[in-house]
Design an enzyme around this catalytic site. Structure first.
Site, PDB file in Angstrom:
ATOM      1  N   TYR A   1       0.715  -1.236   0.069  1.00  0.00           N
ATOM      2  CA  TYR A   1       0.059   0.003   0.098  1.00  0.00           C
ATOM      3  C   TYR A   1       0.953   1.373  -0.026  1.00  0.00           C
ATOM      4  O   TYR A   1       0.762   2.089  -0.830  1.00  0.00           O
ATOM      5  CB  TYR A   1      -0.862   0.033   1.264  1.00  0.00           C
ATOM      6  CG  TYR A   1      -1.598   1.440   1.626  1.00  0.00           C
ATOM      7  CD1 TYR A   1      -0.990   2.061   2.673  1.00  0.00           C
ATOM      8  CD2 TYR A   1      -2.690   2.009   0.868  1.00  0.00           C
ATOM      9  CE1 TYR A   1      -1.239   3.358   3.082  1.00  0.00           C
ATOM     10  CE2 TYR A   1      -3.145   3.143   1.347  1.00  0.00           C
ATOM     11  CZ  TYR A   1      -2.414   3.869   2.400  1.00  0.00           C
ATOM     12  OH  TYR A   1      -2.908   5.141   2.547  1.00  0.00           O
TER      13      TYR A   1
ATOM     14  N   LYS B   1       1.637   4.479  -2.425  1.00  0.00           N
ATOM     15  CA  LYS B   1       1.181   5.843  -2.258  1.00  0.00           C
ATOM     16  C   LYS B   1       2.486   6.632  -2.363  1.00  0.00           C
ATOM     17  O   LYS B   1       2.032   7.858  -2.938  1.00  0.00           O
ATOM     18  CB  LYS B   1       0.886   5.831  -0.786  1.00  0.00           C
ATOM     19  CG  LYS B   1      -0.469   5.247  -0.224  1.00  0.00           C
ATOM     20  CD  LYS B   1      -1.544   5.770  -1.097  1.00  0.00           C
ATOM     21  CE  LYS B   1      -1.959   7.372  -0.450  1.00  0.00           C
ATOM     22  NZ  LYS B   1      -3.356   7.606  -1.024  1.00  0.00           N
TER      23      LYS B   1
END
Ligand SMILES: NC(=O)C1=CN([C@@H]2O[C@H](COP(=O)(O)OP(=O)(O)OC[C@H]3O[C@@H](n4cnc5c(N)ncnc54)[C@H](O)[C@@H]3O)[C@@H](O)[C@H]2O)C=CC1
Ligand SMILES: CC(C)CCC[C@@H](C)[C@H]1CC[C@H]2C3=C(CC[C@]12C)[C@@]1(C)CCC(=O)[C@@H](C)[C@@H]1CC3
Length: 343
Positions: free
Chosen positions: A140, A144
């Site tokens: 994740y 990002k």
């Protein structure tokens, strides 16, 4: 059917941050359009367009006739889907930028993450110029980082972009932090404090995150100091991780964690379980409760300065941590010990 122009398009507007953001924008008299892959609430003042950020035809229907875009969409940070993270956070963001330029959108504010500089080691008073994590804590966060780099690099004299980096968002309707902590407590997995319990962390009340986003959008424009920059937005009140979590779970009617476990022991157990999970994945779907990411976040210092936001956009938190915790616990009656969530 032609849709009304709008001041703001909130991508991911049916999510935790997105819905709070829409509500505050309406209160401030702005017109709001929402684009999301699901619909989670009704509001007659909002135009909803349901579609997939990764599908050009879906996004084209939503992007025309808006002045500013908030990009809050992401797969859940607690999901374990590397491919989906990359598809939405990287490929979807590239498509969004392409269509913003096609539609003549002037401003794009990305919801990034304070964890883009975090490698699972202590960060005390981290500022925005720290380098991006060379070894992000999970897939994740890896996406990002890529997402933020793409958005900030897209800033030009005609298309203005910036990024807001919140950390540990909590508040009413939070689907990640509080429900996960309560679930662990309900399953008797909240008896231990990982490490000495004295690691300072930022938790940010949702109203302060929304405030930071709106300030960023209102300060973003030709020649603005905000253009092309990232901004940490926190409560500016670092707190011991385990003090915060204890206030949350005891406020929800569960016992406080009592016993200490050595951080490195728990971390390496989490790594071992993650490897077992990957080995077994062709045969069974087993997701450990304590991933290396969660253990690192629970056992290290990681708090950030928001001096840049204070200087460039006059940011200061609207709601204190104590008031935020109280409001959050009050809003989650249904999850309290013995509540309907126990059924
Ligand atoms: N929750 C937290 O503690 C933090 C969250 N963030 C960021 O804030 C943003 C919002 O997060 P939350 O509101 O907590 O998450 P959330 O999961 O409540 O909201 C995300 C929204 O994006 C939508 N979405 C996902 N994939 C989509 C797609 N392909 N097309 C259209 N919509 C799609 C979902 O349907 C959901 O409504 C995310 O970008 C997240 O990375 C950053 C720091 C901390
Ligand atoms: C006691 C357990 C080990 C942890 C239970 C609570 C956790 C579920 C949360 C504690 C810190 C939270 C957090 C995030 C998600 C939920 C927690 C791990 C994020 C990873 C959400 C997305 C982001 O961008 C990060 C900045 C957040 C960091 C803190």
């Amino acid at each position: 059917m032609a849709i009304m122009d709008a001041d703001y398009l909130v991508i991911g507007g049916c999510g935790f941050l997105g819905q709070h953001l829409c509500e505050r924008l309406l209160e401030r008299g702005y017109s709001v359009r929402v684009f999301d892959i699901r619909k989670t609430f009704e509001n007659e003042k909002i135009t909803f367009i349901i579609g997939d950020l990764c599908k050009k035809e879906d996004l084209m229907a939503a992007i025309q006739g808006v002045s500013c875009v908030f990009h809050c969409a992401s797969p859940s940070p607690l999901s374990n889907n590397r491919e989906l993270f990359h598809k939405v956070n990287v490929e979807g963001t590239k498509l969004l930028i392409q269509l913003c330029k096609w539609a003549g959108v002037q401003r794009l504010v990305l919801t990034s993450s304070a964890s883009v500089v975090y490698e699972g080691k202590d960060i005390k008073g981290g500022h925005e110029d720290l380098p991006y994590a060379a070894q992000p804590i999970d897939a994740y966060t890896e996406t990002k980082i890529m997402q933020e780099q793409i958005v900030l690099a897209a800033n030009t004299k005609d298309f203005y972009t910036c990024a807001v980096r919140p950390h540990g968002i909590f508040g009413p309707r939070d689907p990640h932090l509080l429900p996960t902590a309560v679930d662990l407590a309900r399953r008797g997995k909240f008896k231990f404090i990982i490490g000495d319990g004295k690691n300072l962390v930022d938790f940010t009340y949702i109203d302060n995150v929304v405030h930071g986003h709106i300030l960023a959008s209102e300060n973003l424009g030709g020649g603005s100091v905000v253009c092309g920059k990232a901004y940490n937005i926190t409560n500016d009140e670092p707190i011991y991780f385990w003090t915060f979590m204890t206030q949350i779970v005891t406020g929800m009617g569960y016992d406080a964690p009592k016993y200490h476990l050595p951080y490195l022991l728990v971390y390496f157990i989490a790594v071992f379980l993650m490897l077992i999970s990957r080995l077994l994945s062709p045969f069974c779907h087993f997701i450990p409760s304590f991933t290396p990411m969660k253990v690192a976040l629970a056992g290290t210092h990681h708090f950030y300065l928001c001096d840049r936001a204070k200087k460039d956009m006059k940011y200061k938190p609207l709601v204190s941590l104590d008031d935020g915790i109280r409001k959050t616990i009050e809003s989650f009656e249904r999850l309290k010990n013995g509540g309907e969530g126990d059924s």
